[in-house]
Design an enzyme around this catalytic site. Sequence first.
Site, PDB file in Angstrom:
ATOM      1  N   GLY A  80       0.846  -1.185   0.000  1.00  0.00           N
ATOM      2  CA  GLY A  80       0.000   0.000   0.000  1.00  0.00           C
ATOM      3  C   GLY A  80       0.879   1.232   0.000  1.00  0.00           C
ATOM      4  O   GLY A  80       2.101   1.125  -0.148  1.00  0.00           O
ATOM      5  N   ALA A 123      11.398   0.771  -5.693  1.00  0.00           N
ATOM      6  CA  ALA A 123      12.391   1.801  -5.336  1.00  0.00           C
ATOM      7  C   ALA A 123      12.627   1.824  -3.830  1.00  0.00           C
ATOM      8  O   ALA A 123      13.637   2.382  -3.379  1.00  0.00           O
ATOM      9  CB  ALA A 123      11.898   3.158  -5.807  1.00  0.00           C
ATOM     10  N   CYS A 124      11.726   1.206  -3.065  1.00  0.00           N
ATOM     11  CA  CYS A 124      11.888   1.192  -1.595  1.00  0.00           C
ATOM     12  C   CYS A 124      13.084   0.354  -1.148  1.00  0.00           C
ATOM     13  O   CYS A 124      13.405   0.333   0.035  1.00  0.00           O
ATOM     14  CB  CYS A 124      10.617   0.668  -0.924  1.00  0.00           C
ATOM     15  SG  CYS A 124       9.259   1.835  -1.024  1.00  0.00           S
ATOM     16  N   TYR A 153       8.990  -3.297   4.190  1.00  0.00           N
ATOM     17  CA  TYR A 153       8.501  -3.540   2.817  1.00  0.00           C
ATOM     18  C   TYR A 153       9.691  -3.579   1.852  1.00  0.00           C
ATOM     19  O   TYR A 153       9.811  -4.467   1.013  1.00  0.00           O
ATOM     20  CB  TYR A 153       7.514  -2.425   2.448  1.00  0.00           C
ATOM     21  CG  TYR A 153       7.106  -2.389   0.997  1.00  0.00           C
ATOM     22  CD1 TYR A 153       6.199  -3.311   0.480  1.00  0.00           C
ATOM     23  CD2 TYR A 153       7.613  -1.413   0.131  1.00  0.00           C
ATOM     24  CE1 TYR A 153       5.818  -3.270  -0.857  1.00  0.00           C
ATOM     25  CE2 TYR A 153       7.238  -1.354  -1.196  1.00  0.00           C
ATOM     26  CZ  TYR A 153       6.340  -2.288  -1.687  1.00  0.00           C
ATOM     27  OH  TYR A 153       5.974  -2.232  -3.009  1.00  0.00           O
ATOM     28  N   GLU A 195      -4.062   3.592  -0.518  1.00  0.00           N
ATOM     29  CA  GLU A 195      -3.809   4.512  -1.629  1.00  0.00           C
ATOM     30  C   GLU A 195      -2.479   5.237  -1.442  1.00  0.00           C
ATOM     31  O   GLU A 195      -2.035   5.478  -0.335  1.00  0.00           O
ATOM     32  CB  GLU A 195      -4.955   5.526  -1.772  1.00  0.00           C
ATOM     33  CG  GLU A 195      -5.196   6.438  -0.596  1.00  0.00           C
ATOM     34  CD  GLU A 195      -6.098   5.818   0.476  1.00  0.00           C
ATOM     35  OE1 GLU A 195      -6.286   4.593   0.471  1.00  0.00           O
ATOM     36  OE2 GLU A 195      -6.601   6.585   1.326  1.00  0.00           O
ATOM     37  N   LYS A 204      -8.619  14.005  -2.099  1.00  0.00           N
ATOM     38  CA  LYS A 204      -8.798  15.164  -1.213  1.00  0.00           C
ATOM     39  C   LYS A 204      -9.257  16.390  -2.010  1.00  0.00           C
ATOM     40  O   LYS A 204     -10.115  17.147  -1.554  1.00  0.00           O
ATOM     41  CB  LYS A 204      -7.485  15.472  -0.475  1.00  0.00           C
ATOM     42  CG  LYS A 204      -7.130  14.426   0.575  1.00  0.00           C
ATOM     43  CD  LYS A 204      -5.789  14.747   1.238  1.00  0.00           C
ATOM     44  CE  LYS A 204      -5.347  13.629   2.175  1.00  0.00           C
ATOM     45  NZ  LYS A 204      -4.080  13.914   2.859  1.00  0.00           N
ATOM     46  N   THR A 223      10.339  14.951  -1.902  1.00  0.00           N
ATOM     47  CA  THR A 223      10.223  14.787  -3.359  1.00  0.00           C
ATOM     48  C   THR A 223      10.025  13.318  -3.753  1.00  0.00           C
ATOM     49  O   THR A 223      10.478  12.402  -3.066  1.00  0.00           O
ATOM     50  CB  THR A 223      11.488  15.299  -4.079  1.00  0.00           C
ATOM     51  OG1 THR A 223      12.632  14.652  -3.513  1.00  0.00           O
ATOM     52  CG2 THR A 223      11.621  16.809  -3.944  1.00  0.00           C
ATOM     53  N   ARG A 287      13.268  11.113  -3.526  1.00  0.00           N
ATOM     54  CA  ARG A 287      13.454   9.905  -4.354  1.00  0.00           C
ATOM     55  C   ARG A 287      13.126  10.259  -5.802  1.00  0.00           C
ATOM     56  O   ARG A 287      12.158  10.970  -6.069  1.00  0.00           O
ATOM     57  CB  ARG A 287      12.549   8.777  -3.866  1.00  0.00           C
ATOM     58  CG  ARG A 287      12.655   7.526  -4.723  1.00  0.00           C
ATOM     59  CD  ARG A 287      11.896   6.367  -4.126  1.00  0.00           C
ATOM     60  NE  ARG A 287      12.525   5.876  -2.930  1.00  0.00           N
ATOM     61  CZ  ARG A 287      11.882   5.219  -1.955  1.00  0.00           C
ATOM     62  NH1 ARG A 287      10.588   5.012  -2.049  1.00  0.00           N
ATOM     63  NH2 ARG A 287      12.531   4.782  -0.898  1.00  0.00           N
TER      64      ARG A 287
END
Length: 326
Positions: A80, A123-124, A153, A195, A204, A223, A287
């Site tokens: 998520g 990318a994590c 994660y 989300e 929102k 970023t 990132r």
Amino acid sequence: MHKALVLGAGGFIGAHLVRRLKAEGFWVRGVDLKHPPFAPTAADDFVVGDLRDPVLCREVMAAPQGAPFDEVYQLAADMGGAGYVFVGEHDAAIMHNSATINLNAVDAAAAAKVGRIFYSSSACIYPLRNQMDPDTPDCAEGTAYPASPDSDYGWEKLFSERLYLAYARNTGLQVRIARYHNIFGPEGSWNDGREKSPAALCRKVAEAEDGGEIEIWGDGLQTRSFLYIDECLEGSIRLMRSDFSGPVNIGSDEMVSIDQLAGIIMAAAGKPLALRHVDGPLGVRGRNSDNRLVFEKLGWRPTRPLAEGLAATYAWIADQVRAARA
Ligand code: NAD
């Protein structure tokens, strides 16, 4: 006829990928805990099942007409946005569920002698130390080690990258590994707690009163870059059919701050709103995708402007908000 298996076919990227493979003429089987929530699946065969079960994994990996699947895409994960992966309370589930899925999937793929398997990393996996400055993050593929992802994660993704590469070395399984950077678009999670920032901000803005305000987690100066779903599919398929196993970034290099992201969405909506910065789960400070390697190996990199993808995504989420209120 070519045959493809999509694990995680009820999810955001998986549901779009099934549609793309069908448009290319593939016979497609999808597997997921659930059907896609927003539109009927395009798959020829859709198995509702739990990929943590090794028996199910072996069953679905066997293609119907005998010959092994040409292409297997492994997208299933317990995942998520920041509100799910960076809050700490889902870490055990994320690591256990996603690692179990990958252990089962890669072993079943090797046993079934599938043509090749694609793994969606993230990318994590990149080290925290290279993402402390919002203006100069370094996410070149070669910087992944020494490893220090900022979330469990990310650690699971890095472990699973190594798992797929080990199977490639020891069993001859053809693997392709992409490190996705924030994929977004219509038909993704937008209000279920999973989300990500583009969908959350679209929601929102759509829900805000004219002249009102929206909340932004943090100071809004952090970023990121965001890749539209169509380009994610293009890059994934090109990687799958190339001779390069990766891991390689698939992401946009159009880096923006979260405040700028909100500004682009408000412009698409024609709805200027005030931003109120509040505490929230944040992830790394900066990132961006480094696209030198993907361009070198595939002769391709994404080019679609962020504003175009956000306009399409905002239109879809605004429709969902209207429908939910009706
Ligand atoms: P998603 O959550 O929409 O899709 C993942 C799917 O996996 C879900 O439909 C879920 O039901 C399914 N799943 C989870 N556990 C399962 C199980 N035990 N058995 C069967 N199915 C199971 O996520 P997505 O955005 O479509 O992402 C797809 C892949 O790409 C994931 O591996 C994710 O980690 C990776 N990724 C995505 C992004 C992004 O920005 N969307 C970025 C980096 C990496």
